[in-house]
Design a protein around this motif. Sequence first.
Motif, mmCIF file in Angstrom:
data_model
loop_
_atom_site.group_PDB
_atom_site.id
_atom_site.type_symbol
_atom_site.label_atom_id
_atom_site.label_comp_id
_atom_site.label_asym_id
_atom_site.label_seq_id
_atom_site.Cartn_x
_atom_site.Cartn_y
_atom_site.Cartn_z
ATOM 1 N N ASP A 121 34.842 41.790 38.154
ATOM 2 C CA ASP A 121 34.077 42.194 39.341
ATOM 3 C C ASP A 121 34.444 41.369 40.580
ATOM 4 N N ARG A 122 35.285 40.340 40.411
ATOM 5 C CA ARG A 122 35.738 39.556 41.567
ATOM 6 C C ARG A 122 37.043 40.108 42.144
ATOM 7 N N VAL A 123 37.622 41.104 41.494
ATOM 8 C CA VAL A 123 38.874 41.700 41.966
ATOM 9 C C VAL A 123 38.555 42.884 42.871
ATOM 10 N N GLU A 124 39.167 42.904 44.053
ATOM 11 C CA GLU A 124 38.914 43.969 45.029
ATOM 12 C C GLU A 124 40.225 44.634 45.428
ATOM 13 N N LEU A 125 40.184 45.943 45.600
ATOM 14 C CA LEU A 125 41.326 46.691 46.121
ATOM 15 C C LEU A 125 41.140 46.875 47.621
ATOM 16 N N LYS B 216 36.915 29.856 47.661
ATOM 17 C CA LYS B 216 38.340 30.045 47.375
ATOM 18 C C LYS B 216 38.622 31.524 47.147
ATOM 19 N N GLU B 217 39.693 32.015 47.795
ATOM 20 C CA GLU B 217 40.085 33.414 47.658
ATOM 21 C C GLU B 217 41.596 33.510 47.458
ATOM 22 N N ILE B 218 42.007 34.466 46.637
ATOM 23 C CA ILE B 218 43.426 34.795 46.481
ATOM 24 C C ILE B 218 43.643 36.148 47.131
ATOM 25 N N VAL B 219 44.637 36.232 48.028
ATOM 26 C CA VAL B 219 44.946 37.485 48.721
ATOM 27 C C VAL B 219 46.399 37.839 48.418
ATOM 28 N N ILE B 220 46.622 39.091 47.985
ATOM 29 C CA ILE B 220 47.961 39.534 47.589
ATOM 30 C C ILE B 220 48.395 40.704 48.457
ATOM 31 N N ASN B 221 49.581 40.552 49.063
ATOM 32 C CA ASN B 221 50.187 41.615 49.866
ATOM 33 C C ASN B 221 51.457 42.085 49.157
ATOM 34 N N ALA B 222 51.424 43.296 48.595
ATOM 35 C CA ALA B 222 52.579 43.856 47.896
ATOM 36 C C ALA B 222 53.336 44.762 48.851
ATOM 37 N N ALA B 223 54.347 44.216 49.551
ATOM 38 C CA ALA B 223 55.129 44.978 50.516
ATOM 39 C C ALA B 223 56.377 45.539 49.840
ATOM 40 N N THR B 224 57.168 46.294 50.600
ATOM 41 C CA THR B 224 58.365 46.920 50.047
ATOM 42 C C THR B 224 59.413 45.892 49.653
ATOM 43 N N GLU C 160 58.986 42.424 49.484
ATOM 44 C CA GLU C 160 58.528 41.209 48.819
ATOM 45 C C GLU C 160 57.030 41.288 48.537
ATOM 46 N N THR C 161 56.615 40.516 47.553
ATOM 47 C CA THR C 161 55.188 40.347 47.270
ATOM 48 C C THR C 161 54.809 38.934 47.687
ATOM 49 N N ARG C 162 53.745 38.829 48.498
ATOM 50 C CA ARG C 162 53.299 37.518 48.972
ATOM 51 C C ARG C 162 51.868 37.284 48.513
ATOM 52 N N ILE C 163 51.649 36.090 48.000
ATOM 53 C CA ILE C 163 50.334 35.725 47.465
ATOM 54 C C ILE C 163 49.884 34.443 48.151
ATOM 55 N N VAL C 164 48.649 34.424 48.630
ATOM 56 C CA VAL C 164 48.150 33.214 49.279
ATOM 57 C C VAL C 164 46.819 32.803 48.665
ATOM 58 N N LEU C 165 46.575 31.503 48.700
ATOM 59 C CA LEU C 165 45.287 30.937 48.313
ATOM 60 C C LEU C 165 44.608 30.439 49.568
ATOM 61 N N LEU C 166 43.388 30.922 49.812
ATOM 62 C CA LEU C 166 42.592 30.487 50.955
ATOM 63 C C LEU C 166 41.464 29.581 50.467
ATOM 64 N N GLU C 167 41.284 28.457 51.139
ATOM 65 C CA GLU C 167 40.190 27.540 50.840
ATOM 66 C C GLU C 167 39.332 27.419 52.087
ATOM 67 N N ASP C 168 38.094 27.918 52.004
ATOM 68 C CA ASP C 168 37.214 27.978 53.186
ATOM 69 C C ASP C 168 37.923 28.665 54.347
ATOM 70 N N ASP C 169 38.565 29.805 54.045
ATOM 71 C CA ASP C 169 39.270 30.651 55.011
ATOM 72 C C ASP C 169 40.501 29.989 55.622
ATOM 73 N N GLU D 14 36.472 29.271 39.413
ATOM 74 C CA GLU D 14 36.295 28.625 40.724
ATOM 75 C C GLU D 14 36.791 29.503 41.873
ATOM 76 N N ILE D 15 37.481 30.613 41.571
ATOM 77 C CA ILE D 15 37.958 31.541 42.600
ATOM 78 C C ILE D 15 36.878 32.592 42.851
ATOM 79 N N ASP D 16 36.437 32.706 44.096
ATOM 80 C CA ASP D 16 35.346 33.627 44.426
ATOM 81 C C ASP D 16 35.776 35.088 44.434
ATOM 82 N N SER D 17 37.004 35.351 44.874
ATOM 83 C CA SER D 17 37.458 36.740 44.909
ATOM 84 C C SER D 17 38.976 36.798 44.943
#
Length: 506
Positions: A259-263, A3-11, A13-22, A231-234
């Motif tokens: 340590d699971r947070v990445e820029l 499981k991964e959370i990916v955040i896109n902070a655009a001008t 809007e901010t969009r957040i998605v949860l990925l499960e097995d990609d 339970e969230i890998d990154s």
Amino acid sequence: MKKEIVINAATAETRIVLLEDDKLAMVFVERPEKERNVGDIYLGKVRKVLNGISAAFVDIGWQQDGFLHFNDISTLYEMPEEENRTSNGNGRRGNVSRINLQAGQEIMVQVTKEPMGGKGPRVTNQLSLPGRFVVLVPNEDSIGVSRKISNPKEKRRLKKIAKSLQDKGYGLIVRTVAVDKDEVSLSEDIERLISSWRRIENKSRTAKAPERLYKEVTLASSVIRDLFGPEIDSLIVDSKLLYKEIVTYLKSVSPQLIDRVELYSDSLPIFDHYDVETEIEKGLRRRVWLEGGGHIVIEHTEAMVTIDVNSGRYVGKSNHEDNSLKINLRAAREVSRQLRLRDIGGIIAIDFIDMLEEKNRKKLYDEMKKELKRDRAKLDVVPVGAFGLMLLTRQRIRPSLIQEMKEPCQACHGTGMLATRETVVTELERWIARYVYHTRKRRIKVIVHPSLHNYLTEGGLKSRNNKLMLRNKLFIRLLGDANQPPTTFKIITLPGGDDVTDQYRH
């Protein structure tokens, strides 16, 4: 499951998605000019009380009054027992008690559902403050533990800790992320929440209704608080500012997760890198194809959402009943994913392919219930009937994904959908990022409809257009053209004058 959370902070809007097995599982969208209101607490004023529908309408300063059902009012507002028996001998829940409310009376309420369509917000007088590990429930004395914690021993341990930390006048609900947490972590969380509640109470004493007393945290913060657990890998974010905010928050509540947070720093747009854009686009289509054959069609109506399951051209090797079961099971898995992905709420009718055997209908029902266990929303499911129809209700809190990212077309009176200007600007920003990434060129001419031109240039030096230029380190000559459709843009190279719009759309 990864499981991964990916955040896109655009001008725009901010969009957040949860990925499960990609694979895309959930999408959240937040825009600066359309703030999120669920969880906000107001000192409201009762506009009218309608005993016939067991509800009141409360002015909280919005265009539409909040709808307050009697079941969502604290027992503090119930009439005394003898008076209640004389006027209305009904009990709570199902047979609602007589409520002691009058027009003009002030009452503290919390927003539980955003306005949708012609309906105003839904509010409750049974207030709660969510923390990282517990939810504080003022004016209550009960203690609960999340049903998603399956280990009975851990449930008993957490309940015992909560009981030892409980202050008089406050109920507590222990959240799922509290698993394996010690007494100190829960105690600090409770102290923070009680301090917040006391500030709300103090403000209410001098406030003049209607007035907001408490603002819920931003969408990004609430997702970190509610979803980002062991339970969230990154968690990957493309904004330095948001990255720092997340790390600062985790230092105080869950340092082991830092340590699971990445820029993310690559120039290729983050959602392109994780193949999210195409999946979001599919999430807005009516037709969804199933792996292995068949498809589903999702239709939104005023009263409900209907989902039709079709075999298409799929022809299996076995008989009709077995083929129907295979397609229906695939559809059940995809429907449960689409409900979360699109955040579909309300009444949902699913028309599965007819099956004659009761055991197969039971298999389908069991499969659907199993898949729906992943959903954080409250659901009720009715078993499949003889005609292959399954009915379910899903908790509706905010507009669905299609309502967030599309708006009714004025030309066709709502029969079609157009991308919102925020979505168009976000698409433009992704186009620019791809163009810079692939060409390294730094000058373009952008032609848009005059309404979009105004939207991009308003705000002077802090305009969206200037932010786009600063963020992507390129010069944009922005032109308004009434012949350009409001939901599209045209890109011309500088120098050169070549139209390269379609080259970098995806």
